[in-house]
Motif scaffolding. Structure first.
Motif, PDB file in Angstrom:
ATOM      1  N   TRP A  44      -5.246   9.345  -0.807  1.00 14.34           N
ATOM      2  CA  TRP A  44      -5.577   8.433  -1.895  1.00 14.34           C
ATOM      3  C   TRP A  44      -4.697   7.195  -1.696  1.00 14.34           C
ATOM      4  N   PHE A  45      -5.322   6.089  -1.315  1.00 13.91           N
ATOM      5  CA  PHE A  45      -4.586   4.891  -0.928  1.00 13.91           C
ATOM      6  C   PHE A  45      -4.599   3.885  -2.080  1.00 13.91           C
ATOM      7  N   LEU A  46      -3.412   3.570  -2.586  1.00 14.85           N
ATOM      8  CA  LEU A  46      -3.266   2.677  -3.733  1.00 14.85           C
ATOM      9  C   LEU A  46      -2.717   1.337  -3.263  1.00 14.85           C
ATOM     10  N   ILE A  52      -4.453   6.104 -12.174  1.00 14.00           N
ATOM     11  CA  ILE A  52      -5.627   6.115 -11.292  1.00 14.00           C
ATOM     12  C   ILE A  52      -6.895   6.246 -12.117  1.00 14.00           C
ATOM     13  N   ILE A  73      -8.627  -2.391   2.168  1.00 13.77           N
ATOM     14  CA  ILE A  73      -8.417  -0.987   1.802  1.00 13.77           C
ATOM     15  C   ILE A  73      -9.378  -0.092   2.583  1.00 13.77           C
ATOM     16  N   ILE A  82      -1.908  -0.964 -10.175  1.00 15.78           N
ATOM     17  CA  ILE A  82      -2.901  -0.653  -9.154  1.00 15.78           C
ATOM     18  C   ILE A  82      -3.923  -1.784  -9.122  1.00 15.78           C
ATOM     19  N   ASP A 110       0.856   9.548 -10.906  1.00 12.87           N
ATOM     20  CA  ASP A 110      -0.141   8.475 -10.870  1.00 12.87           C
ATOM     21  C   ASP A 110      -1.479   8.810 -11.513  1.00 12.87           C
ATOM     22  N   MET A 130      -7.960   0.558  -4.841  1.00 12.79           N
ATOM     23  CA  MET A 130      -7.650   1.857  -4.250  1.00 12.79           C
ATOM     24  C   MET A 130      -8.865   2.434  -3.562  1.00 12.79           C
ATOM     25  N   LEU A 141       0.835  -1.195   0.000  1.00 15.82           N
ATOM     26  CA  LEU A 141       0.000   0.000   0.000  1.00 15.82           C
ATOM     27  C   LEU A 141       0.872   1.249   0.000  1.00 15.82           C
ATOM     28  N   THR A 188       0.456   5.868  -0.781  1.00 20.76           N
ATOM     29  CA  THR A 188      -0.384   6.985  -1.179  1.00 20.76           C
ATOM     30  C   THR A 188       0.003   7.431  -2.588  1.00 20.76           C
ATOM     31  N   ALA A 189      -0.804   8.326  -3.150  1.00 15.44           N
ATOM     32  CA  ALA A 189      -0.633   8.701  -4.548  1.00 15.44           C
ATOM     33  C   ALA A 189       0.293   9.896  -4.707  1.00 15.44           C
TER      34      ALA A 189
END
Length: 337
Positions: free
Chosen positions: A225-227, A188, A271, A234, A184, A237, A176, A178-179
């Motif tokens: 923003w959690f990827l 995304i 997530i 990806i 990204d 998310m 995991l 963040t963006a």
């Protein structure tokens, strides 16, 4: 432009000049519905700078005989195929059961017929709008003007002050992060298109339209923003916001999704739990999201397992403009999360 009572006037929205007027009108409706405003100046400015909306031709703002904003209709055609234009309707409380609402709906329907040729030949075209279930006068106006209820949407929330959110159980191979918006954004957008292609009514939108919506209409917060990454891809998310207008204690999950190849492994729940824990650690007492109550992927069941409950209900209505082949997603071809 529109049939109005004597002394009333109508004109297109003037984005900069009308910001305060629009904030007051929109919030008057939201407060009547749920007791809290739901719009601020940033959101209004973002709405009227969307690439697919030309305020001069696509908006109509009505004033009563005293010069007070009474109602608004916007025609927003943001999908690539032009088969599901969105009608944004706001009518001041106390006026929704008058002929004003009918006149606004007649105007947006007229625009829909004028522009039906933008859609592919033979494609079904229908205007869509959504309305909270508590707004009976506007619902009645929609139905007497030939609009049909198509879906039900829920707002669901979890109370982080009372809920116990467990540590996420991540599937093997998932990392995991963040963006980074510059790096990204296109990946995304592609992932979100993949997620939502399994949602009822989906029609793709361009990267430019998506990016504007995410960064101007909404406030981009890449650190929320959690990827979920599988190598460089990806897998899933959650795109979250730290607050919504009028509700500073509410964190919001605007997108949650898992790509088809990674579904049914518990990734969506992991997530979501991670998002709850991070937003809670940053002072949010509640976290909410919106979901199709008849979701093709069974999303409400996932959210209920995560401890969320239904707090609001709204209806999606449509007004058929042209019969034809439906180019939207209407059934699921792959399993849900």
């Amino acid at each position: 432009m529109i049939d109005l009572p004597a002394g009333w006037t109508a004109r297109p929205v003037r984005p900069e000049a009308d910001v305060a007027i629009l904030v007051e009108l929109w919030n008057s409706v939201a407060i009547a519905e749920y007791g809290v405003g739901d719009v601020d100046e940033r959101l209004v400015r973002g709405a009227y700078s969307l690439p697919a909306l030309n305020p001069e031709t696509d908006s109509c703002l009505v004033f009563d005989a005293d010069g007070r904003a009474a109602g608004l209709i916007d025609y927003y055609d943001g999908d690539d195929l032009h088969v599901s234009p969105y009608a944004f309707l706001r009518v001041r409380p106390g006026l929704a059961d008058t002929k004003l609402t009918d006149a606004l709906l007649a105007r947006v329907e007229r625009i829909g017929h004028e522009r039906v040729g933008r859609a592919p030949a033979g494609a079904r075209v229908a205007l869509v709008t959504d309305i909270p279930s508590v707004n009976g006068p506007v619902i009645a106006a929609l139905e007497r003007n030939g609009w049909r209820r198509d879906r039900t949407d829920w707002t669901m929330e979890i109370d982080l002050a009372t809920a116990s959110v467990p540590e996420p159980d991540w599937p093997d191979g998932i990392a995991l992060r963040t963006a980074d918006l510059e790096r990204d954004a296109r990946a995304i957008h592609a992932a979100e298109t993949d997620f939502f292609s399994d949602h009822y009514g989906f029609v793709a939108e361009s990267f430019a339209e998506w990016f504007h919506f995410r960064t101007e209409f909404r406030r981009a917060e890449p650190d929320r923003w959690f990827l979920a990454m599988d190598g460089d891809e990806i897998a899933g998310m959650a795109l979250c916001s730290s607050s919504r207008p009028g509700e500073p204690d509410l964190g919001w999950v605007s997108t949650l999704g898992v790509r088809r190849a990674w579904r049914r492994r518990g990734l969506a729940l992991a997530i979501l739990q991670h998002a709850f824990r991070v937003l809670g650690a940053r002072g949010k007492r509640r976290v909410g999201l919106g979901v199709d109550a008849q979701s093709l992927t069974g999303a409400p069941r996932l959210y209920q397992r995560a401890g969320m409950r239904i707090v609001r209900e709204s209806y999606l209505y449509e007004r058929l403009i042209r019969e034809g082949r439906d180019l939207r997603t209407t059934e699921l071809s792959e399993p849900g999360p």
